[in-house]
Design a protein around this motif. Sequence first.
Motif, PDB file in Angstrom:
ATOM      1  N   TYR A  12      -5.186  31.456 -17.623  1.00 16.31           N
ATOM      2  CA  TYR A  12      -6.197  31.939 -16.685  1.00 16.31           C
ATOM      3  C   TYR A  12      -5.978  33.426 -16.642  1.00 16.31           C
ATOM      4  O   TYR A  12      -4.966  34.050 -16.865  1.00 16.31           O
ATOM      5  N   PHE A  13      -7.244  34.065 -16.615  1.00 12.00           N
ATOM      6  CA  PHE A  13      -7.479  35.581 -16.249  1.00 12.00           C
ATOM      7  C   PHE A  13      -7.879  35.738 -14.974  1.00 12.00           C
ATOM      8  O   PHE A  13      -8.721  35.134 -14.503  1.00 12.00           O
ATOM      9  N   TYR A  14      -7.273  36.468 -14.241  1.00 11.56           N
ATOM     10  CA  TYR A  14      -7.764  37.009 -12.693  1.00 11.56           C
ATOM     11  C   TYR A  14      -8.464  38.266 -13.007  1.00 11.56           C
ATOM     12  O   TYR A  14      -8.145  39.330 -13.463  1.00 11.56           O
ATOM     13  N   ILE A  31     -11.556  33.774 -11.246  1.00 16.28           N
ATOM     14  CA  ILE A  31     -10.580  33.137 -12.296  1.00 16.28           C
ATOM     15  C   ILE A  31     -11.307  32.953 -13.491  1.00 16.28           C
ATOM     16  O   ILE A  31     -12.510  32.206 -13.306  1.00 16.28           O
ATOM     17  N   ILE A  32     -10.820  33.301 -14.537  1.00 19.39           N
ATOM     18  CA  ILE A  32     -11.472  32.913 -15.747  1.00 19.39           C
ATOM     19  C   ILE A  32     -10.617  32.007 -16.419  1.00 19.39           C
ATOM     20  O   ILE A  32      -9.281  32.298 -16.759  1.00 19.39           O
ATOM     21  N   LYS A  33     -10.935  30.862 -16.321  1.00 21.39           N
ATOM     22  CA  LYS A  33     -10.169  29.565 -16.859  1.00 21.39           C
ATOM     23  C   LYS A  33     -10.630  29.492 -18.271  1.00 21.39           C
ATOM     24  O   LYS A  33     -11.213  28.748 -19.067  1.00 21.39           O
ATOM     25  N   ALA A  34     -10.117  30.376 -19.258  1.00 17.25           N
ATOM     26  CA  ALA A  34     -10.070  30.498 -20.747  1.00 17.25           C
ATOM     27  C   ALA A  34      -9.666  29.335 -21.406  1.00 17.25           C
ATOM     28  O   ALA A  34     -10.460  28.894 -22.382  1.00 17.25           O
ATOM     29  N   VAL A  35      -8.576  28.925 -21.092  1.00  9.56           N
ATOM     30  CA  VAL A  35      -7.847  27.196 -21.430  1.00  9.56           C
ATOM     31  C   VAL A  35      -7.438  26.667 -20.092  1.00  9.56           C
ATOM     32  O   VAL A  35      -6.891  27.176 -19.551  1.00  9.56           O
ATOM     33  N   GLU A  53     -18.156  27.110 -29.371  1.00  2.00           N
ATOM     34  CA  GLU A  53     -18.784  28.278 -29.319  1.00  2.00           C
ATOM     35  C   GLU A  53     -18.176  29.436 -28.964  1.00  2.00           C
ATOM     36  O   GLU A  53     -16.912  29.344 -28.533  1.00  2.00           O
ATOM     37  N   SER A  54     -18.571  30.749 -29.213  1.00  2.00           N
ATOM     38  CA  SER A  54     -17.833  31.919 -28.900  1.00  2.00           C
ATOM     39  C   SER A  54     -17.333  31.840 -27.398  1.00  2.00           C
ATOM     40  O   SER A  54     -18.523  31.620 -26.659  1.00  2.00           O
ATOM     41  N   GLY A  55     -16.397  32.271 -26.963  1.00  2.00           N
ATOM     42  CA  GLY A  55     -16.041  32.354 -25.681  1.00  2.00           C
ATOM     43  C   GLY A  55     -15.381  31.223 -25.263  1.00  2.00           C
ATOM     44  O   GLY A  55     -14.889  31.174 -23.873  1.00  2.00           O
ATOM     45  N   CYS A  56     -15.114  30.107 -26.019  1.00  2.00           N
ATOM     46  CA  CYS A  56     -14.800  28.730 -25.188  1.00  2.00           C
ATOM     47  C   CYS A  56     -13.335  28.665 -25.287  1.00  2.00           C
ATOM     48  O   CYS A  56     -12.789  27.564 -24.409  1.00  2.00           O
ATOM     49  N   GLY A  57     -12.453  29.682 -25.634  1.00  2.00           N
ATOM     50  CA  GLY A  57     -11.181  29.817 -25.644  1.00  2.00           C
ATOM     51  C   GLY A  57     -10.354  29.580 -26.754  1.00  2.00           C
ATOM     52  O   GLY A  57      -8.919  29.307 -26.908  1.00  2.00           O
ATOM     53  N   LYS A  58     -10.826  29.452 -28.021  1.00  2.00           N
ATOM     54  CA  LYS A  58     -10.146  29.240 -29.219  1.00  2.00           C
ATOM     55  C   LYS A  58      -9.199  30.233 -29.373  1.00  2.00           C
ATOM     56  O   LYS A  58      -8.190  29.996 -29.601  1.00  2.00           O
ATOM     57  N   SER A  59      -9.380  31.387 -29.373  1.00  2.00           N
ATOM     58  CA  SER A  59      -8.480  32.702 -29.698  1.00  2.00           C
ATOM     59  C   SER A  59      -7.458  32.452 -28.662  1.00  2.00           C
ATOM     60  O   SER A  59      -6.019  33.009 -28.831  1.00  2.00           O
ATOM     61  N   THR A  60      -7.792  32.506 -27.425  1.00  2.00           N
ATOM     62  CA  THR A  60      -6.594  32.415 -26.263  1.00  2.00           C
ATOM     63  C   THR A  60      -5.820  31.166 -26.654  1.00  2.00           C
ATOM     64  O   THR A  60      -4.427  31.368 -26.409  1.00  2.00           O
ATOM     65  N   CYS A  61      -6.158  30.028 -26.879  1.00  2.00           N
ATOM     66  CA  CYS A  61      -5.285  28.834 -27.372  1.00  2.00           C
ATOM     67  C   CYS A  61      -4.494  29.369 -28.622  1.00  2.00           C
ATOM     68  O   CYS A  61      -3.097  29.100 -28.613  1.00  2.00           O
ATOM     69  N   LEU A  68       2.314  34.904 -28.278  1.00  2.00           N
ATOM     70  CA  LEU A  68       1.906  36.496 -28.029  1.00  2.00           C
ATOM     71  C   LEU A  68       1.466  36.632 -26.798  1.00  2.00           C
ATOM     72  O   LEU A  68       1.026  37.711 -26.389  1.00  2.00           O
ATOM     73  N   ARG A  69       1.281  35.434 -26.062  1.00  2.00           N
ATOM     74  CA  ARG A  69       0.958  35.653 -24.549  1.00  2.00           C
ATOM     75  C   ARG A  69       1.570  34.376 -23.738  1.00  2.00           C
ATOM     76  O   ARG A  69       1.561  33.351 -24.282  1.00  2.00           O
ATOM     77  N   GLU A  70       1.902  34.814 -22.642  1.00  2.00           N
ATOM     78  CA  GLU A  70       2.752  33.751 -22.042  1.00  2.00           C
ATOM     79  C   GLU A  70       1.557  32.864 -21.217  1.00  2.00           C
ATOM     80  O   GLU A  70       0.854  33.509 -20.429  1.00  2.00           O
ATOM     81  N   GLN A 283     -20.222  30.479 -18.459  1.00  2.00           N
ATOM     82  CA  GLN A 283     -19.140  31.105 -18.572  1.00  2.00           C
ATOM     83  C   GLN A 283     -17.994  30.360 -17.665  1.00  2.00           C
ATOM     84  O   GLN A 283     -18.209  29.660 -16.883  1.00  2.00           O
ATOM     85  N   PRO A 284     -16.658  30.742 -18.480  1.00  2.00           N
ATOM     86  CA  PRO A 284     -15.426  30.136 -17.765  1.00  2.00           C
ATOM     87  C   PRO A 284     -15.071  30.514 -16.442  1.00  2.00           C
ATOM     88  O   PRO A 284     -13.892  30.268 -15.994  1.00  2.00           O
ATOM     89  N   ILE A 285     -15.848  31.224 -15.859  1.00  2.00           N
ATOM     90  CA  ILE A 285     -15.422  31.838 -14.610  1.00  2.00           C
ATOM     91  C   ILE A 285     -15.654  30.861 -13.232  1.00  2.00           C
ATOM     92  O   ILE A 285     -16.928  30.419 -13.241  1.00  2.00           O
TER      93      ILE A 285
HETATM   94  N1  LIG Z   1      -7.277  39.161 -22.002  1.00  2.00           N
HETATM   95  C1  LIG Z   1      -8.250  38.835 -21.177  1.00  2.00           C
HETATM   96  N2  LIG Z   1      -8.786  39.243 -20.180  1.00  2.00           N
HETATM   97  C2  LIG Z   1      -9.973  38.398 -19.377  1.00  2.00           C
HETATM   98  N3  LIG Z   1     -10.557  37.594 -20.092  1.00  2.00           N
HETATM   99  C3  LIG Z   1     -10.379  37.176 -21.277  1.00  2.00           C
HETATM  100  C4  LIG Z   1      -9.271  37.676 -21.992  1.00  2.00           C
HETATM  101  N4  LIG Z   1      -9.112  37.162 -23.327  1.00  2.00           N
HETATM  102  C5  LIG Z   1     -10.194  36.261 -23.303  1.00  2.00           C
HETATM  103  N5  LIG Z   1     -10.987  36.314 -22.014  1.00  2.00           N
HETATM  104  C6  LIG Z   1     -12.044  35.610 -21.564  1.00  2.00           C
HETATM  105  O1  LIG Z   1     -11.480  34.067 -22.049  1.00  2.00           O
HETATM  106  C7  LIG Z   1     -12.613  33.297 -22.560  1.00  2.00           C
HETATM  107  C8  LIG Z   1     -12.249  32.905 -23.925  1.00  2.00           C
HETATM  108  O2  LIG Z   1     -12.020  33.746 -24.922  1.00  2.00           O
HETATM  109  P1  LIG Z   1     -11.634  33.555 -26.398  1.00  2.00           P
HETATM  110  O3  LIG Z   1     -10.335  32.917 -26.267  1.00  2.00           O
HETATM  111  O4  LIG Z   1     -11.539  34.881 -26.899  1.00  2.00           O
HETATM  112  O5  LIG Z   1     -12.636  32.592 -27.002  1.00  2.00           O
HETATM  113  P2  LIG Z   1     -13.205  32.343 -28.529  1.00  2.00           P
HETATM  114  O6  LIG Z   1     -12.167  32.744 -29.335  1.00  2.00           O
HETATM  115  O7  LIG Z   1     -13.503  30.861 -28.237  1.00  2.00           O
HETATM  116  O8  LIG Z   1     -14.525  33.017 -28.912  1.00  2.00           O
HETATM  117  C9  LIG Z   1     -14.085  34.358 -22.845  1.00  2.00           C
HETATM  118  O9  LIG Z   1     -14.864  34.261 -21.508  1.00  2.00           O
HETATM  119  C10 LIG Z   1     -13.215  35.785 -22.643  1.00  2.00           C
HETATM  120  O10 LIG Z   1     -13.999  36.630 -22.126  1.00  2.00           O
END
Ligand SMILES: Nc1ncnc2c1ncn2[C@@H]1O[C@H](COP(=O)(O)OP(=O)(O)O)[C@@H](O)[C@H]1O
Length: 325
Positions: A12-14, A31-35, A53-61, A68-70, A283-285
């Motif tokens: 989550y991101f706040y 709260i952004i629930k990215a994953v 789709e872009s923004g669904c949380g793939k990179s965050t995962c 690289l992130r807790e 948006q995952p907000i």
């Molecule tokens: N460091 C961060 N702070 C706040 N929001 C973030 C951060 N990193 C990613 N997000 C949000 O989390 C969601 C998922 O992002 P991301 O994992 O990059 O998606 P993807 O790789 O699938 O395109 C997006 O809504 C993005 O804006």
Amino acid sequence: MAILEVSDLKQYFYLQPTFLGKLVGGKKPRIIKAVDGMSFSMEPGEILGLAGESGCGKSTCCLAIAKLREPTGGAIRYKERNIAEMSKEEIRNYRSEVQLIFQDPYESLNPRYTVFDTVAEPLRALTDKNKTEVRDRALETIAMAGLQPEEYKNRYPHQMSGGERQRVGIAQALVLEPNLVIADEPLSMLDVSIRAGILDLIRDLSERMNFSCIYVSHDLSILSNISERLMIMYLGRIMELGVTKEVISEPLHPYAQALIAAVPIPDPAYQRPIPKIKGEVAQPIDPPPGCRFQTRCLQVMEICHDTEPPLKEVKPGHAVACHLY
Ligand SMILES: Nc1ncnc2c1ncn2[C@@H]1O[C@H](COP(=O)(O)OP(=O)(O)O)[C@@H](O)[C@H]1O
Ligand SMILES: [Mg+2]
């Protein structure tokens, strides 16, 4: 034994409210629930595709798995060890066994490092190899990534094309012979004309070096080509997971069906079905209760508004998170 086991992963991101936001909506951070509760596991040597789709949380995962992130919650186990509970020595080992190939090789490469230094650096930092061994191994890996070592070893990132830089990024990720490679959209910044070459390189190396791979892409035609199993994400959750061929030919989730219907088919005689989906990606907000896909789903039911469907196996090896099943 699974090489990787992810259970109920949450990131989550706040978001602190803006001045205007405070006036209209109070002081509560959003709260952004990215994953938000991902669970899956991987077998050694497997290539797992991750789509969405872009923004669904793939990179965050990916960043959480690469440590690289807790994460906010959940557990990631590598060879049955929880990566959050590893000792210094185990973390060092993890850093050498698990590698990331980044989306943008220009951003991920150090502009002051030559190709040789970039590829030799992980060997110097994480192994006990002597100078000659480092040199031999680095040059060998540069060649394996399809670059002539003598021609490229002294070049800097700005002296190369996007495709050449991505080959350097791949060499850097593979020089330690990792067990698990996370490739986060490694082709998306590259010209279409050179994508096939880089994709072939990754596939070829994964066979030769036998590493497991999480291959992330929003492009299903690439994933149908490279991955054995396919995982489809929507707003921080897994919607469908199964053998790639089966998911592509018989998608179960309405979102997966729409995503797959949108893949171009190189046959002009083929009548494209109308994608069964409405609206745009949300948006995952502060997601509402119930299914995250409810606002775009044409088969939405009463239960979808208040109960989040769990990911459950409906056929052997094929799981879906949808109340229709
Ligand atoms: N460091 C961060 N702070 C706040 N929001 C973030 C951060 N990193 C990613 N997000 C949000 O989390 C969601 C998922 O992002 P991301 O994992 O990059 O998606 P993807 O790789 O699938 O395109 C997006 O809504 C993005 O804006
Ligand atoms: Mg991404």
